[in-house]
Write a protein that holds these residues in place. Structure first.
Motif, PDB file in Angstrom:
ATOM      1  N   MET A 195     -15.994   1.274   9.155  1.00 21.56           N
ATOM      2  CA  MET A 195     -16.588   1.620   7.882  1.00 21.56           C
ATOM      3  C   MET A 195     -17.590   0.536   7.473  1.00 21.56           C
ATOM      4  O   MET A 195     -17.458  -0.613   7.876  1.00 21.56           O
ATOM      5  CB  MET A 195     -15.498   1.754   6.812  1.00 21.56           C
ATOM      6  CG  MET A 195     -14.675   3.037   6.929  1.00 21.56           C
ATOM      7  SD  MET A 195     -15.655   4.549   6.823  1.00 21.56           S
ATOM      8  CE  MET A 195     -15.498   5.190   8.460  1.00 21.56           C
ATOM      9  N   SER A 247     -19.622  -2.309   5.484  1.00 25.63           N
ATOM     10  CA  SER A 247     -19.227  -3.440   4.642  1.00 25.63           C
ATOM     11  C   SER A 247     -19.967  -3.378   3.303  1.00 25.63           C
ATOM     12  O   SER A 247     -20.897  -2.577   3.124  1.00 25.63           O
ATOM     13  CB  SER A 247     -19.570  -4.750   5.341  1.00 25.63           C
ATOM     14  OG  SER A 247     -20.986  -4.898   5.415  1.00 25.63           O
ATOM     15  N   GLN A 248     -19.574  -4.234   2.403  1.00 26.27           N
ATOM     16  CA  GLN A 248     -20.256  -4.357   1.117  1.00 26.27           C
ATOM     17  C   GLN A 248     -21.743  -4.647   1.333  1.00 26.27           C
ATOM     18  O   GLN A 248     -22.600  -4.025   0.700  1.00 26.27           O
ATOM     19  CB  GLN A 248     -19.601  -5.469   0.301  1.00 26.27           C
ATOM     20  CG  GLN A 248     -20.273  -5.755  -1.020  1.00 26.27           C
ATOM     21  CD  GLN A 248     -19.600  -6.900  -1.754  1.00 26.27           C
ATOM     22  OE1 GLN A 248     -18.450  -7.241  -1.491  1.00 26.27           O
ATOM     23  NE2 GLN A 248     -20.308  -7.485  -2.687  1.00 26.27           N
ATOM     24  N   GLY A 258     -14.104  -0.893  -1.050  1.00 26.91           N
ATOM     25  CA  GLY A 258     -13.013  -0.772  -0.090  1.00 26.91           C
ATOM     26  C   GLY A 258     -11.750  -0.271  -0.737  1.00 26.91           C
ATOM     27  O   GLY A 258     -11.616  -0.285  -1.961  1.00 26.91           O
ATOM     28  N   ASN A 259     -10.843   0.227   0.095  1.00 21.32           N
ATOM     29  CA  ASN A 259      -9.562   0.759  -0.386  1.00 21.32           C
ATOM     30  C   ASN A 259      -9.748   1.859  -1.427  1.00 21.32           C
ATOM     31  O   ASN A 259      -9.103   1.844  -2.471  1.00 21.32           O
ATOM     32  CB  ASN A 259      -8.674  -0.366  -0.937  1.00 21.32           C
ATOM     33  CG  ASN A 259      -8.315  -1.374   0.107  1.00 21.32           C
ATOM     34  OD1 ASN A 259      -8.035  -1.020   1.248  1.00 21.32           O
ATOM     35  ND2 ASN A 259      -8.338  -2.643  -0.255  1.00 21.32           N
ATOM     36  N   GLY A 281     -18.073   3.826   1.141  1.00 20.66           N
ATOM     37  CA  GLY A 281     -17.113   2.891   1.693  1.00 20.66           C
ATOM     38  C   GLY A 281     -15.991   3.581   2.452  1.00 20.66           C
ATOM     39  O   GLY A 281     -15.364   2.982   3.330  1.00 20.66           O
ATOM     40  N   GLU A 282     -15.743   4.852   2.126  1.00 20.87           N
ATOM     41  CA  GLU A 282     -14.673   5.612   2.792  1.00 20.87           C
ATOM     42  C   GLU A 282     -15.170   6.458   3.955  1.00 20.87           C
ATOM     43  O   GLU A 282     -14.492   6.576   4.966  1.00 20.87           O
ATOM     44  CB  GLU A 282     -13.976   6.536   1.783  1.00 20.87           C
ATOM     45  CG  GLU A 282     -13.098   5.801   0.813  1.00 20.87           C
ATOM     46  CD  GLU A 282     -11.977   5.033   1.495  1.00 20.87           C
ATOM     47  OE1 GLU A 282     -11.234   5.629   2.296  1.00 20.87           O
ATOM     48  OE2 GLU A 282     -11.881   3.825   1.246  1.00 20.87           O
TER      49      GLU A 282
END
Length: 134
Positions: free
Chosen positions: A1, A3-4, A26-27, A66-67
């Motif tokens: 996935m 990254s920031q 994330g998450n 992010g997912e």
């Protein structure tokens, strides 16, 4: 996935007009920040509704990317906002998104918007994104 920094670079390239910065991702969550200046204010000395809606939309988009990865054609299909209190005119707006459902074709999330440093949300947003088929 991604990254920031991957998502931040994508936004900078594809949406250079946005003033939102990616603070975390994330998450099934994301946090974005939008600095507030005179151009974001409406009469009465408060942050305008369109700015708040844009921050919420970006927070949702970032959390979803992010997912599912960077899918440029994921698009907003619904955005519902409840304005709860007057945002501070001299502080950034922070959007904290939590995804409630990520399916194959739709993603649903909620965003709480805050004046930076504040404990009480200035707005609550629920949004849905359509995810294009691969």
């Amino acid at each position: 996935m991604p990254s920031q920094s991957d998502i931040a670079a994508f936004l900078a390239t594809e949406f250079p007009q946005t003033k939102c910065t990616v603070e975390a991702v994330g998450n099934r969550a994301a946090t974005v920040r939008h600095a507030v200046g005179p151009q974001e204010l409406r009469p009465g000395g408060t942050v305008s509704g369109p700015v708040l809606m844009a921050v919420a939309d970006v927070a949702l988009y970032v959390a979803i990317l992010g997912e599912i990865g960077i899918v440029p054609l994921a698009v907003t299909t619904n955005l519902s906002i409840n304005f709860m209190r007057k945002p501070a005119a001299d502080r950034a707006i922070v959007g904290v998104c939590k995804l409630m459902k990520v399916g194959k074709t739709l993603a649903v999330g909620e965003v709480s918007l805050y004046s930076e440093g504040g404990d009480e949300p200035v707005a609550h947003v629920v949004g849905t994104y359509a995810i294009p088929r691969a």
